[in-house]
Scaffold this motif. Structure first.
Motif, short mmCIF file in Angstrom:
data_model
loop_
_atom_site.label_atom_id
_atom_site.label_comp_id
_atom_site.label_asym_id
_atom_site.label_seq_id
_atom_site.Cartn_x
_atom_site.Cartn_y
_atom_site.Cartn_z
N VAL A 92 4.24 4.75 -7.55
CA VAL A 92 3.35 5.45 -6.61
C VAL A 92 2.59 6.55 -7.35
O VAL A 92 1.37 6.69 -7.18
CB VAL A 92 4.13 6.02 -5.42
CG1 VAL A 92 3.27 6.95 -4.58
CG2 VAL A 92 4.69 4.90 -4.56
N ARG A 93 3.27 7.31 -8.19
CA ARG A 93 2.60 8.36 -8.97
C ARG A 93 1.51 7.77 -9.86
O ARG A 93 0.40 8.29 -9.93
CB ARG A 93 3.60 9.13 -9.81
CG ARG A 93 4.39 10.12 -9.05
CD ARG A 93 5.27 10.92 -9.97
NE ARG A 93 6.01 11.90 -9.20
CZ ARG A 93 7.11 12.48 -9.61
NH1 ARG A 93 7.60 12.20 -10.80
NH2 ARG A 93 7.73 13.36 -8.86
N TRP A 129 -0.10 5.01 -9.49
CA TRP A 129 -1.19 4.51 -8.64
C TRP A 129 -2.09 5.67 -8.22
O TRP A 129 -3.31 5.58 -8.30
CB TRP A 129 -0.60 3.81 -7.41
CG TRP A 129 -1.62 3.32 -6.44
CD1 TRP A 129 -2.38 2.18 -6.54
CD2 TRP A 129 -2.00 3.94 -5.21
NE1 TRP A 129 -3.20 2.07 -5.45
CE2 TRP A 129 -2.98 3.14 -4.62
CE3 TRP A 129 -1.58 5.10 -4.56
CZ2 TRP A 129 -3.57 3.46 -3.41
CZ3 TRP A 129 -2.17 5.42 -3.34
CH2 TRP A 129 -3.15 4.60 -2.78
N ARG A 130 -1.49 6.78 -7.78
CA ARG A 130 -2.28 7.94 -7.35
C ARG A 130 -3.07 8.54 -8.50
O ARG A 130 -4.24 8.92 -8.34
CB ARG A 130 -1.39 8.99 -6.71
CG ARG A 130 -0.83 8.53 -5.38
CD ARG A 130 -0.15 9.65 -4.64
NE ARG A 130 0.59 9.17 -3.50
CZ ARG A 130 0.07 8.79 -2.35
NH1 ARG A 130 -1.23 8.81 -2.19
NH2 ARG A 130 0.84 8.36 -1.37
N ILE A 190 -6.06 6.30 -9.13
CA ILE A 190 -7.09 6.44 -8.09
C ILE A 190 -7.88 7.73 -8.31
O ILE A 190 -9.11 7.74 -8.24
CB ILE A 190 -6.43 6.44 -6.68
CG1 ILE A 190 -5.79 5.09 -6.38
CG2 ILE A 190 -7.43 6.83 -5.61
CD1 ILE A 190 -6.74 3.93 -6.36
N ASN A 218 0.86 -1.17 0.00
CA ASN A 218 0.00 0.00 0.00
C ASN A 218 0.90 1.23 0.00
O ASN A 218 1.63 1.47 0.97
CB ASN A 218 -0.89 -0.01 1.24
CG ASN A 218 -1.81 1.17 1.30
OD1 ASN A 218 -1.65 2.16 0.61
ND2 ASN A 218 -2.81 1.06 2.17
N PRO A 219 0.89 2.03 -1.06
CA PRO A 219 1.79 3.19 -1.14
C PRO A 219 1.56 4.21 -0.04
O PRO A 219 2.46 4.97 0.30
CB PRO A 219 1.50 3.81 -2.51
CG PRO A 219 0.68 2.85 -3.24
CD PRO A 219 0.09 1.89 -2.27
N ASP A 220 0.37 4.24 0.53
CA ASP A 220 0.10 5.18 1.62
C ASP A 220 0.89 4.82 2.87
O ASP A 220 1.03 5.66 3.76
CB ASP A 220 -1.39 5.20 1.96
CG ASP A 220 -2.22 5.90 0.88
OD1 ASP A 220 -1.66 6.78 0.19
OD2 ASP A 220 -3.41 5.56 0.74
N LEU A 221 1.41 3.60 2.95
CA LEU A 221 2.18 3.18 4.12
C LEU A 221 3.69 3.38 3.95
O LEU A 221 4.44 3.15 4.90
CB LEU A 221 1.90 1.70 4.44
CG LEU A 221 0.48 1.37 4.87
CD1 LEU A 221 0.35 -0.13 5.11
CD2 LEU A 221 0.08 2.16 6.09
N LEU A 275 8.16 1.19 5.85
CA LEU A 275 6.75 1.52 5.98
C LEU A 275 6.50 2.25 7.31
O LEU A 275 7.33 2.20 8.22
CB LEU A 275 5.90 0.25 5.92
CG LEU A 275 6.09 -0.65 4.70
CD1 LEU A 275 5.16 -1.84 4.77
CD2 LEU A 275 5.88 0.13 3.41
N THR A 276 5.35 2.87 7.41
CA THR A 276 4.98 3.58 8.63
C THR A 276 4.82 2.61 9.80
O THR A 276 4.87 3.03 10.95
CB THR A 276 3.68 4.37 8.46
OG1 THR A 276 2.64 3.48 8.05
CG2 THR A 276 3.85 5.47 7.41
#
Length: 76
Positions: free
Chosen positions: A53-54, A56-57, A60, A17-20, A34-35
């Protein structure tokens, strides 16, 4: 989710999960932290991870705009 490949492990990709992602370092192998504190050594370069990541964003956001019926911004 983005696909990454652990260095020296199975050739099968795993999903992250790129948010992590807290940070990515090249030393010289690429380390993804990761976080959660989990750290991975991966085959991809930092630039490849940034691109994933770019993408993916963008995907979305494009899907969210399509669902809402709004047109994407020009030049994006």
């Amino acid at each position: 989710m983005i696909r990454l490949h652990r260095l020296g492990r199975d050739v099968e990709p795993y999903l992250v999960n790129p948010d992590l992602i807290m940070h990515v370092e090249a030393m010289p192998d690429t380390h993804v932290t990761l976080t959660t504190g989990t750290r991975y050594v991966v085959q991809e370069t930092p630039d490849e991870i940034i691109a994933a990541v770019r993408a993916w964003r963008v995907r979305i956001l494009a899907e969210a705009l399509a669902i809402s019926g709004r047109a994407p911004l020009a030049g994006v």
